[in-house]
Design a protein around this motif. Sequence first.
Motif, mmCIF file in Angstrom:
data_model
loop_
_atom_site.group_PDB
_atom_site.id
_atom_site.type_symbol
_atom_site.label_atom_id
_atom_site.label_comp_id
_atom_site.label_asym_id
_atom_site.label_seq_id
_atom_site.Cartn_x
_atom_site.Cartn_y
_atom_site.Cartn_z
ATOM 1 N N LEU A 143 0.831 -1.193 0.000
ATOM 2 C CA LEU A 143 0.000 0.000 0.000
ATOM 3 C C LEU A 143 0.869 1.248 0.000
ATOM 4 O O LEU A 143 2.098 1.153 0.089
ATOM 5 C CB LEU A 143 -0.942 0.008 1.221
ATOM 6 C CG LEU A 143 -0.334 -0.194 2.620
ATOM 7 C CD1 LEU A 143 0.351 1.050 3.152
ATOM 8 C CD2 LEU A 143 -1.407 -0.633 3.601
ATOM 9 N N GLU A 144 0.234 2.405 -0.105
ATOM 10 C CA GLU A 144 0.919 3.693 0.007
ATOM 11 C C GLU A 144 0.293 4.474 1.152
ATOM 12 O O GLU A 144 -0.920 4.669 1.190
ATOM 13 C CB GLU A 144 0.790 4.494 -1.293
ATOM 14 C CG GLU A 144 1.540 3.907 -2.468
ATOM 15 C CD GLU A 144 1.426 4.768 -3.702
ATOM 16 O OE1 GLU A 144 0.998 5.943 -3.573
ATOM 17 O OE2 GLU A 144 1.751 4.292 -4.802
ATOM 18 N N ARG A 145 1.117 4.896 2.088
ATOM 19 C CA ARG A 145 0.592 5.673 3.214
ATOM 20 C C ARG A 145 0.258 7.099 2.775
ATOM 21 O O ARG A 145 0.926 7.676 1.927
ATOM 22 C CB ARG A 145 1.609 5.704 4.357
ATOM 23 C CG ARG A 145 1.660 4.407 5.156
ATOM 24 C CD ARG A 145 2.522 4.561 6.384
ATOM 25 N NE ARG A 145 3.922 4.816 6.035
ATOM 26 C CZ ARG A 145 4.830 5.272 6.889
ATOM 27 N NH1 ARG A 145 4.476 5.561 8.133
ATOM 28 N NH2 ARG A 145 6.077 5.460 6.512
ATOM 29 N N THR A 146 -0.792 7.637 3.385
ATOM 30 C CA THR A 146 -1.193 9.020 3.154
ATOM 31 C C THR A 146 -1.316 9.693 4.519
ATOM 32 O O THR A 146 -1.149 9.047 5.558
ATOM 33 C CB THR A 146 -2.550 9.094 2.432
ATOM 34 O OG1 THR A 146 -3.551 8.488 3.260
ATOM 35 C CG2 THR A 146 -2.498 8.372 1.097
ATOM 36 N N HIS A 147 -1.628 10.970 4.506
ATOM 37 C CA HIS A 147 -1.842 11.679 5.768
ATOM 38 C C HIS A 147 -3.091 11.133 6.448
ATOM 39 O O HIS A 147 -4.203 11.308 5.968
ATOM 40 C CB HIS A 147 -2.002 13.180 5.530
ATOM 41 C CG HIS A 147 -2.236 13.959 6.794
ATOM 42 N ND1 HIS A 147 -1.252 14.140 7.742
ATOM 43 C CD2 HIS A 147 -3.345 14.583 7.258
ATOM 44 C CE1 HIS A 147 -1.740 14.847 8.745
ATOM 45 N NE2 HIS A 147 -3.011 15.140 8.466
ATOM 46 N N GLY A 148 -2.898 10.405 7.533
ATOM 47 C CA GLY A 148 -4.025 9.864 8.284
ATOM 48 C C GLY A 148 -4.502 8.500 7.860
ATOM 49 O O GLY A 148 -5.464 7.977 8.424
ATOM 50 N N GLY A 149 -3.852 7.883 6.871
ATOM 51 C CA GLY A 149 -4.318 6.572 6.436
ATOM 52 C C GLY A 149 -3.465 5.973 5.350
ATOM 53 O O GLY A 149 -2.245 6.133 5.333
ATOM 54 N N ALA A 150 -4.115 5.292 4.403
ATOM 55 C CA ALA A 150 -3.385 4.639 3.315
ATOM 56 C C ALA A 150 -4.317 4.413 2.139
ATOM 57 O O ALA A 150 -5.544 4.361 2.287
ATOM 58 C CB ALA A 150 -2.793 3.317 3.786
ATOM 59 N N ILE A 151 -3.719 4.277 0.960
ATOM 60 C CA ILE A 151 -4.431 3.941 -0.269
ATOM 61 C C ILE A 151 -3.693 2.787 -0.949
ATOM 62 O O ILE A 151 -2.549 2.503 -0.605
ATOM 63 C CB ILE A 151 -4.512 5.159 -1.228
ATOM 64 C CG1 ILE A 151 -3.102 5.635 -1.602
ATOM 65 C CG2 ILE A 151 -5.334 6.283 -0.604
ATOM 66 C CD1 ILE A 151 -3.098 6.749 -2.647
ATOM 67 N N PRO A 152 -4.319 2.102 -1.896
ATOM 68 C CA PRO A 152 -3.619 1.011 -2.588
ATOM 69 C C PRO A 152 -2.428 1.538 -3.381
ATOM 70 O O PRO A 152 -2.416 2.691 -3.831
ATOM 71 C CB PRO A 152 -4.691 0.444 -3.524
ATOM 72 C CG PRO A 152 -5.994 0.903 -2.970
ATOM 73 C CD PRO A 152 -5.721 2.224 -2.338
#
Length: 254
Positions: A49-58
Motif C-alpha cells: 500500500l501507500e501511506r497518506t496523511h491519516g491513512g493509506a491507499i492502494p
Amino acid sequence: MFASHRRDRILELLQQDKQVLVKDLARLFNVSEGTLRIDLRILEDEGMLERTHGGAIPRKQQAAANELRNPSRSQLNYEEKQAIGRRAAKLVIDGQCIILDASSTALELAKGLTDHNYLTVVTNGLETAMTLNQNPRNNVILIGGVLRSGSKTVEGVLGKDILSGIHADLFFTSAEGLSVQEGMTDFSLYEAELKKLMTANASRTVALVDHTKLGRRSIASSVAFDAIHILITDGRADPVFLKQFRRTEVIIAD
C-alpha cells in the motif's frame, strides 16, 4: 487478534474501500493509532500500500492490477442495484426535494430521475450530481466536504450548514450493512455522520440495500433501524430477515 491477521484484514478493507483511515482502523481493531501506523508502515515497506496523511491507499500499480481481477464496488450486484434504483425512482414526484447519498445504488436511482422535472436534489456524490444536472429543470445542490481519495464521494460534515436549511421529502441511502441492532452501518465514520444529518433533515428515509448487505454490519452506524421508513431490496433477500421490519414498508424490486 495477531498483528499478521490484523494486517491481512487491513488489506481486505483497502481492496474493498480504496482507502483506510488510522482513526477508523483503531476503533475497529481496538488498538492504538500508533500501533496502526506501524502496521501501515510495515505494509508499505512490503509494497502492499501507500501511506497518506491519516491513512493509506492502494499502491498505484497494485490498484491497476486489482481492477482487472476484482470488480469495483459499483459493479458488484449491479443488476440488483439497477432494479432497486428503478423501483426507488417511482417514489419520487416532480417538484419534490430529495437527498441522495453517494452510493452506487443511489446513482442508479439518479439515472432513473433524469426525466423528472423541477426536483431539488441534494447529494454528496459527484457522479450523481452530474447525472441529474443534465436536466436543466432540476436544481442540484452538491454538499461541500472532503473528496475521498480514489472515489467520487464528498464526505465530512462541512456541508452541515447547507443541510440545516433544507427540509427534504425523501432521503435515499445505501450502506455497507443493515442489521436490527446497529441499523445501517458504514466503514467511514465521516460518511456515517453526514448520513445522520441527512436523515435528520428529511421527512422519510428510504434504504436501498441489496440482499448481500442484509444482516451485515460495519464500523459506524449511520441510520437507526427504527428511522427507516421504506426498505427497497431485491428478490434474493432473506424472508426471515425481512420479517423483522414490522413498522417499515418493504418493497421487493424486480
